[in-house]
Design an enzyme around this catalytic site. Structure first.
Site, PDB file in Angstrom:
ATOM      1  N   TYR A  12       0.857  -1.188   0.000  1.00 12.66           N
ATOM      2  CA  TYR A  12       0.000   0.000   0.000  1.00 12.66           C
ATOM      3  C   TYR A  12       0.891   1.236   0.000  1.00 12.66           C
ATOM      4  O   TYR A  12       1.827   1.333   0.799  1.00 12.66           O
ATOM      5  CB  TYR A  12      -0.914   0.015   1.239  1.00 12.66           C
ATOM      6  CG  TYR A  12      -1.854   1.198   1.259  1.00 12.66           C
ATOM      7  CD1 TYR A  12      -2.950   1.229   0.408  1.00 12.66           C
ATOM      8  CD2 TYR A  12      -1.625   2.292   2.080  1.00 12.66           C
ATOM      9  CE1 TYR A  12      -3.815   2.327   0.392  1.00 12.66           C
ATOM     10  CE2 TYR A  12      -2.486   3.388   2.076  1.00 12.66           C
ATOM     11  CZ  TYR A  12      -3.572   3.400   1.232  1.00 12.66           C
ATOM     12  OH  TYR A  12      -4.418   4.482   1.206  1.00 12.66           O
TER      13      TYR A  12
ATOM     14  N   LYS B 256       3.335  10.420   8.020  1.00 15.79           N
ATOM     15  CA  LYS B 256       2.895   9.917   9.330  1.00 15.79           C
ATOM     16  C   LYS B 256       3.748  10.435  10.499  1.00 15.79           C
ATOM     17  O   LYS B 256       3.618  11.568  10.892  1.00 15.79           O
ATOM     18  CB  LYS B 256       2.864   8.385   9.319  1.00 15.79           C
ATOM     19  CG  LYS B 256       1.775   7.810   8.378  1.00 15.79           C
ATOM     20  CD  LYS B 256       1.535   6.361   8.656  1.00 15.79           C
ATOM     21  CE  LYS B 256       0.705   5.661   7.593  1.00 15.79           C
ATOM     22  NZ  LYS B 256      -0.731   5.864   7.677  1.00 15.79           N
TER      23      LYS B 256
ATOM     24  N   ASP C  24       9.420   3.516   0.092  1.00 18.33           N
ATOM     25  CA  ASP C  24       8.293   4.155   0.748  1.00 18.33           C
ATOM     26  C   ASP C  24       8.448   3.918   2.246  1.00 18.33           C
ATOM     27  O   ASP C  24       8.148   2.837   2.756  1.00 18.33           O
ATOM     28  CB  ASP C  24       6.982   3.573   0.215  1.00 18.33           C
ATOM     29  CG  ASP C  24       5.769   4.224   0.866  1.00 18.33           C
ATOM     30  OD1 ASP C  24       5.964   5.042   1.791  1.00 18.33           O
ATOM     31  OD2 ASP C  24       4.641   3.909   0.461  1.00 18.33           O
TER      32      ASP C  24
END
Ligand SMILES: Cc1ncc(COP(=O)(O)O)c(C=O)c1O
Length: 457
Positions: free
Chosen positions: A168, A296, A268
């Site tokens: 994801y 985040k 990522d």
């Protein structure tokens, strides 16, 4: 031993389902306020939530307060938060240093849309941690991966991208492919199909995305051999199927293959970035990508993202050949929160302490597993951990799909009624933040022990 000698796997699953049924009834009873709030929200928000990840049956808990490592719902139930905003809150809920920085910035204004000194200060801090000279801020991980992919295409003048099955990378179209495909649609394990995860994604986009299994370097080499792939985007440690670690030599091989075929390697690190240790997985595992994406936890709870990389690539943004835009990029409030997170809340010492505490929690859970013989194991990466309901390690998405979801769901339901808040999707992991106390962290193991005792009684 796969299950306790006297108990078969089917018995364990039957017990797990009975626990789930009982706990669902308890949940419904103790979260009536959340039910009312969700019913109201469903009239004005699809599924009653602002992001579809937040929806689950019969209704999510609706929260009214969070601080440190705790959250309180509208029914006044208190939880130790192990979800921590899908890992965004390594600094904890409203860390005092982040709060102070944001309060001070409020007095100076919230949005300039012309540079402020904080932009460069944050880029310098990211440079120190991750070893890349140039950065651009974004507002989310989605924007960071979207912009990094565009930059890779601009650099290479190629259109295709490669991602791993089960990976994801946010909710823009080209990475919403084969995130969690149904096995019936997913094709052969060694050459998976590109399966769109949502309606509304064009065939052209799907055709540009090649999907391969994680931990399979030969598969990567096969799809890069045509020299038409702009980038391989991958989490160095997959953190959207529990925690899936790279096998020894995998990331080194990936690095070599990408270089050989002129494909940019994008790590990522939206989830691993700060929680893996100082300098992220890139530093901890010692393999350097060409571009890196963050979000985040670098923002201490505020909406931020960033991408950075080698100067020769980021230079294309300076020349305007590749455009990177955004009204809210580098907004001072978020930059102040990010700076405080990186310099005061999540310092080297604080990160080390949180990881050490997490190690104690992981070891306690593993001991419970070993003593009971249940078909599970623990996985740790930095300040994150998970219980995976299989005996064998998970090397890729297909392995993850073979883990036992009945047992995982029963544990989740049992935990939430005892104040253990974990991400709803069973595909995530816990995070021990810099604000979790020893008692808070270890509560997870105590409740897990209770669950295992009932399961194997
Ligand atoms: C690895 C990874 N990349 C990117 C994203 C997208 O980040 P955001 O939700 O901030 O858009 C996520 C979100 O969970 C993620 O886990």
């Amino acid at each position: 031993m796969s299950v306790t000698d006297s108990t078969t796997m089917s018995e364990l699953v039957a017990r797990a389902k009975a626990i789930t049924e009982r706990e669902l009834a308890i949940y419904t009873e103790r979260t009536k306020g959340s039910q009312v709030a969700t019913e109201r929200a469903r009239k004005v928000l699809p599924a009653g939530v602002p992001s579809s990840f937040q929806a689950y049956d019969p209704h999510p808990i609706v929260v009214k307060h969070a601080s440190g490592s705790r959250m309180i719902d509208v029914d006044d139930n208190e939880y130790v938060d192990y979800d921590m905003g899908f890992g965004a809150l390594f600094a904890g809920h409203m860390h005092p240093a982040v709060r102070k920085a944001v309060e001070e910035q409020l007095d100076e204004g919230t949005l300039y849309v012309t540079p402020c000194e904080l932009d460069a200060e944050v880029a310098e801090l990211l440079g120190d941690r991750y070893g890349f000279p140039m950065w651009r801020p974004t507002n989310s991980g989605t924007e960071a991966t979207m912009d990094a992919i565009r930059l890779a295409r601009g650099v290479t003048k190629r259109e295709k991208l490669v991602k791993v099955e089960g990976g994801y990378h946010g909710h823009h179209d080209e990475v919403m492919v084969s995130n969690k495909p149904a096995l019936a649609d997913a094709g052969p394990a060694d050459a998976p199909f590109s399966v769109p995860q949502s309606a509304g994604i064009t065939q052209g986009t799907i055709d540009d995305v090649i999907v391969i299994p994680y931990n399979d370097a030969p598969a990567l080499e096969r799809v890069l051999a045509n020299r038409d792939v702009a980038c391989f985007i991958v989490e160095p440690v997959m953190e959207n199927i529990g925690i899936c670690l790279p096998e020894p030599g995998y990331l080194e091989a990936v690095r070599e293959i990408c270089t050989k075929y002129g494909t940019l390697l994008i790590f990522d690190e939206v989830k691993t970035g700060i929680t893996a240790g100082l300098g992220g997985a890139t530093t901890v595992l010692g393999v350097r990508p060409d571009l890196i994406t963050l979000a985040k936890s670098i923002g201490g709870g505020f909406p931020v993202g960033a991408f950075g990389g080698k100067a020769e690539y980021m230079e294309l943004i300076a020349t305007g050949e590749v455009l990177h835009l955004g009204t809210y990029n580098g907004n001072p409030l978020v930059m102040a929160a990010t700076k405080a997170t990186l310099t005061e809340a999540c310092t080297a010492d604080a990160i080390e302490a949180a990881i050490a505490l997490n190690t104690r929690l992981v070891q306690a859970c593993q001991k419970i597993i070993d003593d009971s013989g249940i078909p599970a194991h623990t996985v740790q990466f930095g300040a994150k951990g998970c219980i995976t309901w299989s005996i064998d390690p998970v090397r890729n998405y297909r392995d993850y799909k073979a883990t036992d979801f009945d047992l995982a769901f029963a544990q989740w339901m049992h935990g939430i009624n005892r104040g253990i808040l974990l991400p709803p999707g069973l595909d995530e992991q816990w995070l021990i933040s810099v604000m979790h106390s020893e008692a808070d962290a270890m509560r997870y193991a105590d409740v897990f022990a209770e669950f295992v005792a009932e399961l194997t009684a």
